[in-house]
Design an enzyme around this catalytic site. Structure first.
Site, PDB file in Angstrom:
ATOM      1  CG  ASP A 232      -1.822   1.216   1.287  1.00  0.00           C
ATOM      2  OD1 ASP A 232      -2.002   1.870   0.237  1.00  0.00           O
ATOM      3  OD2 ASP A 232      -2.346   1.515   2.371  1.00  0.00           O
ATOM      4  CE  LYS A 239      -0.053   3.368   3.544  1.00  0.00           C
ATOM      5  NZ  LYS A 239      -0.854   3.717   4.728  1.00  0.00           N
ATOM      6  CG  ASP A 250      -2.358  -2.646   4.088  1.00  0.00           C
ATOM      7  OD1 ASP A 250      -2.862  -2.744   5.220  1.00  0.00           O
ATOM      8  OD2 ASP A 250      -2.760  -1.825   3.244  1.00  0.00           O
ATOM      9  CG  ASP A 309      -3.172   5.452   2.942  1.00  0.00           C
ATOM     10  OD1 ASP A 309      -2.958   4.293   2.535  1.00  0.00           O
ATOM     11  OD2 ASP A 309      -2.593   5.942   3.926  1.00  0.00           O
ATOM     12  NE  ARG A 313     -11.773   2.602   5.171  1.00  0.00           N
ATOM     13  CZ  ARG A 313     -11.595   3.402   6.211  1.00  0.00           C
ATOM     14  NH1 ARG A 313     -12.543   4.266   6.564  1.00  0.00           N
ATOM     15  NH2 ARG A 313     -10.480   3.356   6.917  1.00  0.00           N
TER      16      ARG A 313
END
Length: 461
Positions: A232, A239, A250, A309, A313
């Site tokens: 990620d 990030k 992740d 980011d 979900r």
């Protein structure tokens, strides 16, 4: 993989002694060995190990301290270090432990011996333990094997654990247990209505995919959904470098559900199991999803992307909607989803969310029985408005910073069409070495679920 002593092995004893029983234990030893323990200052503190010699100096036994009740409460697997302290050979436990405490001691032995040596093999002889009488040996071995699988997957760097490699591990597990596996890859995700999985993974040169495993032909239907974000970057809301250091983990939710699936299948539980893993890489390219894009999910709900980011979900949402189309009796999702969960409970506890008080009790008890602590966090309905942006049905990243773990769980619940749902927001990582838990990848919550399943499914498994 864990090794245990065969039934016909000649084993040496490991005496397990707590502080309250030390005087009686010393009184029962040969005088030379009792004098030796006194000379080296053994006080039965939790995890203290002393090797016992015979008259000729050969090691014939070991003693490990079991401390006090308060010490044990503060440090799980406190005696596990004995597995690394005794010389290679075959050993057996002697002492007053029974039930869950004895199972924890046996499991801790195997977990302490774990080493991730894929890139730096180290030849070593390990001590082997005879499974204690009164312990379910098959369950202990299955739990240890599951944790090894989970740790290996999480510890493997993203260069060697992308979506395709996750698929290979997934299919290997299915083959091992006689399960069936199918995969939907790349643009076929769009054709088969998994738009948010596709949107998250389309920027990577490594195609996104949905992995689907099915096992068992009788009993209640359990669906496990694991977040498989193999790396990620944060997408276009990139990030900082410090935030990417651990992002190979992740996919810890996927790794943990695969460990749980192994336990269920290895133990032959009487249920139907389905495992869904959306395996993607959240990368950056001209094809990346953008802040303020609005995605239409498999369920038809629209989602405004307020932070690229907050991608986990999104992929879970499509997989959860798909899971519910099969009318499952229980759905469990596991994901390394929010930093808010870490702030709330730290790295040791696996927080979970459910509307069912009975599930919460079963999971809490299961965590206590299996040395896999979990903690319930709230699905507070008062926060529903925080995930409703106005321009779309849902917001993937509410502003304000409050209740981040709860709002993420509330978001996922919108895609689940059964009240029988539990979501785990795990860390998947051991930040500093602890007994039976070396630094690095770690499963969380899987053993608690294993113990809770009969109560949660209302079935004899």
């Amino acid at each position: 993989m864990p090794e245990f002593a065969p039934d016909d092995a000649v084993t040496r004893p490991i005496y397990m002694v707590d502080e309250a029983g030390l005087a009686a234990f010393l009184a029962g030893l040969p005088p030379m060995q009792a004098a030796w323990l006194l000379a080296v200052g053994f006080k039965a503190g939790l995890g203290a190990v002393v090797l016992l010699p015979d008259a000729g100096g050969a090691v014939v036994a070991a003693v490990v301290g079991n401390g006090t009740g308060s010490a044990r409460a503060r440090r799980q697997f406190g005696m596990a270090g004995v597995a690394l302290a005794v010389p290679a050979g075959d050993w057996h436990f002697v002492g007053g432990l029974e039930g869950a405490a004895l199972e924890e001691a046996a499991l801790g032995w195997f977990l302490a011996q774990y080493r991730f040596d894929r890139y730096k093999p180290v030849a070593r002889d390990v001590a082997r333990l005879a499974l204690p009488v009164g312990v379910d040996g098959a369950r202990v071995i299955a739990m240890a094997q599951a944790e090894v699988l989970t740790r290996d997957l999480i510890n493997t760097p993203a260069s060697d654990m992308g979506p395709a490699e996750m698929e290979a591990a997934f299919c290997a597990l299915a083959t091992r247990h006689g399960a069936t596996a199918s995969v939907i890859v790349g643009d076929d995700l769009l054709a088969q209505n998994f738009p948010m999985i596709h949107a998250v993974g389309r920027a990577s040169t490594r195609a996104p995919r949905l992995l689907d495993m099915q096992w068992g032909d009788a009993g209640p239907l359990l669906v496990l959904v694991g977040k498989g974000v193999c790396f990620d970057t944060g997408g276009l809301d990139i990030k900082p470098s410090s935030g990417m250091v651990l992002m190979k983990k992740d996919m810890g939710g996927a790794a943990t559900v695969l460990g749980l699936a192994h336990m269920i299948m290895a133990l032959g539980l009487r249920l139907r199991l389905r495992v869904l893993v959306p395996a993607v890489e959240n990368a950056i390219s001209g094809a990346a999803m953008r802040p303020k894009d609005i995605l239409t999910s498999r369920k038809g709900l629209t989602v405004e992307v307020n932070n690229t980011d907050a991608e986990g979900r999104l992929v879970l949402a499509d997989a959860l909607a798909y899971a519910c189309e099969g009318k499952p009796d229980l759905v469990i999702s596991m994901a390394t989803l929010t930093g808010a969960a870490r702030v709330a409970v730290g790295p040791d506890l696996a927080p979970f969310f459910t509307d069912d008080d009975g599930f919460a009790v079963a999971l809490t008890n299961g965590g206590a029985q299996s040395a896999d602590p979990v903690w319930r966090l709230p699905l507070w309905p008062g926060y529903e408005a925080m995930i409703e942006p106005g321009i779309a049905d849902l917001d993937n990243a509410p502003a304000g910073g409050f209740a981040g773990a709860s709002t993420a769980a509330l978001f996922l619940r919108r895609f689940v069409d059964t009240p029988n749902y539990v979501h785990f927001d795990i860390y998947g990582h051991q930040p500093t070495a602890a007994p039976a838990r070396p630094q690095g990848g770690a499963g969380q919550g899987a053993r608690a679920i294993l113990y809770a399943l009969p109560a949660m499914l209302g079935a004899t498994l």
